[in-house]
Design a protein around this motif. Structure first.
Motif, PDB file in Angstrom:
ATOM      1  N   ILE A   1     -16.338 -30.315  73.060  1.00 62.01           N
ATOM      2  CA  ILE A   1     -15.130 -29.436  72.922  1.00 62.01           C
ATOM      3  C   ILE A   1     -13.995 -30.589  72.388  1.00 62.01           C
ATOM      4  O   ILE A   1     -13.431 -30.180  71.433  1.00 62.01           O
ATOM      5  N   PRO A   2     -13.906 -31.812  72.982  1.00 67.79           N
ATOM      6  CA  PRO A   2     -12.962 -32.656  72.353  1.00 67.79           C
ATOM      7  C   PRO A   2     -13.465 -33.294  71.139  1.00 67.79           C
ATOM      8  O   PRO A   2     -12.543 -33.413  70.257  1.00 67.79           O
ATOM      9  N   PHE A   3     -14.439 -33.151  70.646  1.00 69.82           N
ATOM     10  CA  PHE A   3     -15.014 -33.607  69.220  1.00 69.82           C
ATOM     11  C   PHE A   3     -14.423 -32.514  68.195  1.00 69.82           C
ATOM     12  O   PHE A   3     -14.155 -32.789  66.952  1.00 69.82           O
ATOM     13  N   VAL A   4     -14.758 -31.128  68.463  1.00 73.50           N
ATOM     14  CA  VAL A   4     -14.188 -29.980  67.726  1.00 73.50           C
ATOM     15  C   VAL A   4     -12.551 -30.259  67.699  1.00 73.50           C
ATOM     16  O   VAL A   4     -11.912 -30.028  66.511  1.00 73.50           O
ATOM     17  N   ILE A   5     -11.933 -30.630  68.691  1.00 69.90           N
ATOM     18  CA  ILE A   5     -10.464 -31.050  68.751  1.00 69.90           C
ATOM     19  C   ILE A   5     -10.195 -32.112  67.566  1.00 69.90           C
ATOM     20  O   ILE A   5      -9.231 -32.029  66.765  1.00 69.90           O
ATOM     21  N   ILE A   6     -11.005 -33.156  67.651  1.00 72.35           N
ATOM     22  CA  ILE A   6     -10.561 -34.415  66.904  1.00 72.35           C
ATOM     23  C   ILE A   6     -11.056 -33.821  65.334  1.00 72.35           C
ATOM     24  O   ILE A   6     -10.086 -34.455  64.432  1.00 72.35           O
ATOM     25  N   ALA A   7     -12.092 -33.050  65.378  1.00 71.35           N
ATOM     26  CA  ALA A   7     -12.555 -32.615  63.848  1.00 71.35           C
ATOM     27  C   ALA A   7     -11.428 -31.732  63.231  1.00 71.35           C
ATOM     28  O   ALA A   7     -11.114 -31.910  62.081  1.00 71.35           O
ATOM     29  N   THR A   8     -10.874 -30.973  64.181  1.00 62.61           N
ATOM     30  CA  THR A   8      -9.722 -30.051  63.672  1.00 62.61           C
ATOM     31  C   THR A   8      -8.543 -30.641  63.090  1.00 62.61           C
ATOM     32  O   THR A   8      -7.980 -30.623  62.080  1.00 62.61           O
ATOM     33  N   ILE A   9      -8.072 -31.934  64.025  1.00 61.96           N
ATOM     34  CA  ILE A   9      -7.126 -32.595  63.423  1.00 61.96           C
ATOM     35  C   ILE A   9      -7.113 -33.468  62.264  1.00 61.96           C
ATOM     36  O   ILE A   9      -6.358 -33.432  61.599  1.00 61.96           O
ATOM     37  N   PHE A  10      -8.523 -33.888  62.246  1.00 64.56           N
ATOM     38  CA  PHE A  10      -8.792 -34.664  60.849  1.00 64.56           C
ATOM     39  C   PHE A  10      -8.891 -33.704  59.555  1.00 64.56           C
ATOM     40  O   PHE A  10      -8.112 -34.109  58.808  1.00 64.56           O
TER      41      PHE A  10
END
Length: 323
Positions: free
Chosen positions: A103-112
């Motif tokens: 889930i944190p990686f989804v957040i990071i990918a979305t921001i990127f």
């Protein structure tokens, strides 16, 4: 006629994707490729095939808004609609790796993706994803897959169990003389269905006086997310709703990194009508999924949270239609 072609194109996409996955898994099993690798690659990519082929077709026809809108709309629908409906049917727990890695990686990918797609904040630039952006996204995708492999390797027993779940095929044991033609025909049907679905969606957008971006975020995105929605409802009805969360997280990461990366590498995406609020809602969905871990019952997706997510999706859809 466009309504009929939209349905036919979507039907071809979903049916062809299913047979492409089944035939590819059976071929890989005959080649003695491990179930873990099959589950991680063929099944993962195959279940996102509708989004992939619609996005590539959009890129090649210079419809960047549809390619990006498809990803944004699918990611929002996956979280707010699919997980919301699943939790309303049957609440489910959130595993440790999902809480602290996926889930944190989804957040990071979305921001990127939000940052690299909004070039207009810099003087003289327009919003786009160029080929370099696409290559970087694909590199991030490969890095994430390697990370998953390393993490699974620390728990071999669970890796084997997960792979066995992911690598089932209705065509296992069939002759290669049957499997290869099915794979080829499925691939052709995916391409044809994707183009048919895309062309009819664009015609409807013009007929309704709506932008391609709004059509992509609503009709196109929900259409290509139907496999995940059906899987989630069936899983919940069979008292295995946890499967829905894994599918959604995997699908969202595939959409952001593999699908956008592939589409932008094939043809740079020029974005016109996708605005910052669309990215903001996609990011909000990912953040709310993380917050669910700590609200009400800890580490559990509760029914009340499912209702909130479903209402959020309805509200965003109304906003789009009014926009």
């Amino acid at each position: 006629m466009d309504y009929l072609l939209l349905v036919v194109g979507l039907g071809l996409l979903l049916l062809a994707a299913n047979y492409l996955v089944d035939s590819s898994v059976a071929i890989a099993q005959r080649a003695k490729i491990s179930n873990f690798i099959i589950g991680l690659t063929i099944v993962g990519i195959g279940t996102s095939a509708p989004e992939l082929f619609v996005s590539i077709s959009s890129a090649l026809s210079n419809s960047g808004d549809i390619a990006m809108g498809n990803v944004i709309g699918s990611n929002i629908a996956n979280v707010f609609l699919i997980l919301g409906v699943t939790a309303m049917i049957l609440p489910f727990s959130i595993e440790r790796l999902q809480r602290y890695r996926d889930i944190p990686f989804v957040i990071i990918a979305t921001i990127f993706v939000t940052i690299i797609a909004n070039d207009s904040f810099l003087p003289g630039l327009t919003n786009s994803l160029n080929r370099l952006d696409g290559v970087v996204l694909l590199a991030c995708f490969i890095g994430y897959m390697c990370w998953v492999i390393v993490q699974k390797g620390k728990d071999p027993k669970k890796a084997i169990e997960d792979a066995d779940e992911e690598a089932k095929s209705s065509l296992t044991g069939k002759s290669p003389w049957l499997l290869w033609p099915i794979a080829v025909v499925s691939l052709v049907a995916l391409i044809f269905g994707g183009n048919l679905f895309l062309d009819s969606a664009k015609n409807l957008a013009r007929a309704w006086g709506m932008s391609e971006a709004v059509i992509a975020i609503t009709i196109v995105a929900v259409g290509t997310s139907l496999p995940e929605l059906v899987t989630a409802i069936i899983a919940a009805s069979k008292k295995n709703p946890q499967l829905a969360l894994g599918n959604v997280i995997g699908s969202n990461l595939f959409n952001l990194m593999f699908i956008l990366g592939t589409a932008a590498t094939v043809q740079p995406l020029v974005l016109v009508d996708i605005n910052i609020w669309d990215y903001a809602v996609m990011l909000l969905a990912a953040i709310m999924l993380f917050i669910v871990v700590f609200t009400f019952k800890k580490n559990k997706f509760d029914r009340i949270e499912g209702v909130i997510f479903f209402i959020a999706y309805i509200a965003y859809t109304i906003y789009l239609l009014l926009r």
